[in-house]
Every structure is written in C-alpha cells, then in structure tokens.
Design a protein around this motif. Sequence first.
Motif, mmCIF file in Angstrom:
data_model
loop_
_atom_site.group_PDB
_atom_site.id
_atom_site.type_symbol
_atom_site.label_atom_id
_atom_site.label_comp_id
_atom_site.label_asym_id
_atom_site.label_seq_id
_atom_site.Cartn_x
_atom_site.Cartn_y
_atom_site.Cartn_z
ATOM 1 N N TYR A 109 63.777 -5.327 28.772
ATOM 2 C CA TYR A 109 63.296 -6.172 30.024
ATOM 3 C C TYR A 109 63.556 -7.513 29.458
ATOM 4 O O TYR A 109 63.957 -7.950 28.453
ATOM 5 N N ASP A 110 62.866 -8.568 30.174
ATOM 6 C CA ASP A 110 63.162 -9.874 30.138
ATOM 7 C C ASP A 110 63.033 -10.388 28.640
ATOM 8 O O ASP A 110 63.673 -11.101 28.223
ATOM 9 N N ARG A 111 61.996 -10.070 28.017
ATOM 10 C CA ARG A 111 61.456 -10.673 27.071
ATOM 11 C C ARG A 111 61.098 -9.488 25.757
ATOM 12 O O ARG A 111 60.186 -9.702 24.792
ATOM 13 N N VAL A 112 61.645 -8.139 26.261
ATOM 14 C CA VAL A 112 61.176 -6.898 25.537
ATOM 15 C C VAL A 112 62.573 -6.297 24.952
ATOM 16 O O VAL A 112 63.370 -6.337 25.710
ATOM 17 N N ALA A 143 55.555 -5.027 25.843
ATOM 18 C CA ALA A 143 55.707 -4.151 24.720
ATOM 19 C C ALA A 143 54.589 -3.348 24.632
ATOM 20 O O ALA A 143 54.836 -2.003 24.179
ATOM 21 N N ARG A 144 53.476 -3.760 24.767
ATOM 22 C CA ARG A 144 52.359 -2.736 24.539
ATOM 23 C C ARG A 144 52.197 -1.746 25.536
ATOM 24 O O ARG A 144 52.049 -0.396 25.115
ATOM 25 N N VAL A 161 59.415 -1.602 19.122
ATOM 26 C CA VAL A 161 59.685 -2.054 20.503
ATOM 27 C C VAL A 161 58.739 -3.594 20.331
ATOM 28 O O VAL A 161 57.765 -3.616 19.720
ATOM 29 N N ALA A 162 59.647 -4.590 20.525
ATOM 30 C CA ALA A 162 59.010 -6.167 20.308
ATOM 31 C C ALA A 162 59.000 -6.611 21.563
ATOM 32 O O ALA A 162 59.915 -6.540 22.578
ATOM 33 N N GLU A 163 58.047 -7.678 21.683
ATOM 34 C CA GLU A 163 58.325 -8.672 22.734
ATOM 35 C C GLU A 163 57.841 -10.221 22.353
ATOM 36 O O GLU A 163 57.090 -10.367 21.559
ATOM 37 N N VAL A 164 58.852 -10.955 22.711
ATOM 38 C CA VAL A 164 58.683 -12.523 22.072
ATOM 39 C C VAL A 164 57.768 -13.353 22.935
ATOM 40 O O VAL A 164 57.746 -13.080 24.057
ATOM 41 N N GLY A 165 56.946 -13.793 22.334
ATOM 42 C CA GLY A 165 55.816 -14.792 22.946
ATOM 43 C C GLY A 165 56.436 -16.025 23.182
ATOM 44 O O GLY A 165 57.383 -16.651 22.487
ATOM 45 N N VAL A 169 54.862 -6.722 17.887
ATOM 46 C CA VAL A 169 55.947 -5.733 17.612
ATOM 47 C C VAL A 169 55.370 -4.401 17.195
ATOM 48 O O VAL A 169 54.112 -4.384 16.266
ATOM 49 N N TYR A 170 55.677 -3.341 17.620
ATOM 50 C CA TYR A 170 55.206 -2.138 17.224
ATOM 51 C C TYR A 170 56.176 -0.980 17.052
ATOM 52 O O TYR A 170 57.349 -1.084 17.495
ATOM 53 N N ARG A 171 55.397 -0.498 16.241
ATOM 54 C CA ARG A 171 56.379 0.593 15.562
ATOM 55 C C ARG A 171 55.789 2.058 15.667
ATOM 56 O O ARG A 171 54.885 2.434 15.714
ATOM 57 N N LEU A 172 56.831 3.137 16.209
ATOM 58 C CA LEU A 172 56.425 4.430 16.833
ATOM 59 C C LEU A 172 57.243 5.273 15.869
ATOM 60 O O LEU A 172 58.440 5.317 15.571
ATOM 61 N N THR A 173 56.506 6.408 15.624
ATOM 62 C CA THR A 173 57.035 7.429 14.673
ATOM 63 C C THR A 173 57.442 8.587 15.534
ATOM 64 O O THR A 173 56.926 8.647 16.622
#
Length: 262
Positions: A57-60, A96-97, A124-128, A136-140
């Motif tokens: 998406y826009d910033r994700v 991102a959350r 999954v990352a979102e710039v602020g 920044v979230y890491r999923l296993t």
Amino acid sequence: MSVPFYVSPEQVMKDKADFARKGIARGRAVVVVACADGIVFASENASRALHKISEIYDRVAFAAVGKYNEFENLRVAGVRYADLRGYSYDRSDVTARGLANAYAQTLGTIFTTESKPYEVELVVAEVGAAPGTDQVYRLTYDGSVADEHGYVAMGGSAEQITAELAGHWHAGMDLSQALRLAVRALGSDAAAAAAGSGPRTIAPDQLEVAVLERARPRRAFRRLGPAALAGLLGTDPTPDGPDGAPDGGETPGPDTPPEPPA
C-alpha cells in the motif's frame, strides 16, 4: 482389534516446525535495514519476473522467503486486505501492524489445522514520518510476530547475516550506507564463511532492491534497478534495468525463480 497409531500433539507440531524451517533455510536470504531516509529491502535475486519484495500500500511493503507460490498467495491477500480497508475507511487506516496481525492469524491457522505448514517467513514494514515511527514486523511460519528494530535478516544463512548487520548497523545511516551494509551482509553468508575469504561480491544485476522512501509524498515504495544500484554502491553499472519507479505490479525488477523454498 488393532490399536490406532498415535502421535502426540507435541511431536506433530515439532515435525511441522522442523519441516518449515528446513524449507525456508534452503532459500536465499532477504535483508531489511532501517535508515534515516527510510527502509531498505535487499535480496540476491537474478530473476526479472518474480519478486520477493513488493509494495502492499502507500507506505507499506512486504518481503518474503520460502516457497514462491505460498508467499505470493499471502502477498495478493495482503493487497486485497489493504485496498478494502483503505476504501472502506481511510487510507491512513492501512498499517503494517494491522496487516501483520491478519497474516499472523492466517499463518497460525494453517500451521495448526493443515497437514503441511507454509514454508514462508515474512517481513511487513511501514515507513513513518520520522525514523522513530517506522514499523517492521517479522512473521514466521507458525504465525508468530516479532517487532523488529534497525535490521532483519531471514532465510538461508540468516545467523551469519544477522551477525554482520549487528556489527555494523547504527542509527542515522543514509540510504547509500544502509544499502552497502545490506549487500555486504548478503555476501557474508555461510558460503563466504566456509571459504574464509570475506564477504562475496554481488553484482548489481544479481540484486533485487527496493526502498520505502520517507520523503516521498504518498507512495513511498521505489525499486532500484542495476544502474541506480551501481551509483549507490560505487560499482560498474549494467546496461539493463530501470533506475527505479513506484511499483504498481507492472514495473520489472529482479526476483527469485520459483525454486523449492526460495
């Protein structure tokens, strides 16, 4: 009367986890590095058609390792989730959350209910507006979520690459510094460690790189082609590849072939 074959739930879950980890470890790594200018994503990937790093998406943005068909299904589902939420409410409600929570539920359900878990690992990352507001979230593979700060490495040789990142990353790095660190870390994999000759040199046309740029007004995602990478890395440019453009699904860029877990 024969006695039914019994396997304890603990053993079933352990076998699933081992299966998924082995699949993920066979693939090439992805590195995510935060910097003052945004968030850099990099992977060693010579393919021009199949992306391991994509805009959501826009910033994700989204990055993945593992089986291509499995993480591509997750990417498409994430784009649909973001589009629907942004259309129904407001574009700022796509975060991102929220996307990480949706992915966690999907991966957790697959891991516990299906006979074969997904062989994937995601970021999954979102710039602020400022470095302190980046997410920044890491999923296993089992749906576990970790809130990461500064840098992330996942996939094959993740331990060696993380050690390289930990030794050289610092807050306030600019885009060029973060990119050089990411490429150096990718070259510090198990193969380089076994050779004992230092990090491998990876040519720009063998890399897939994208950045969530903090200064862009809305769509922060931009791919960096070989020519742009050569300038930032200080190496010889290659004749082909775009200098970088917002990714709308049509922009060519390097990626991994559909290998068994990539």
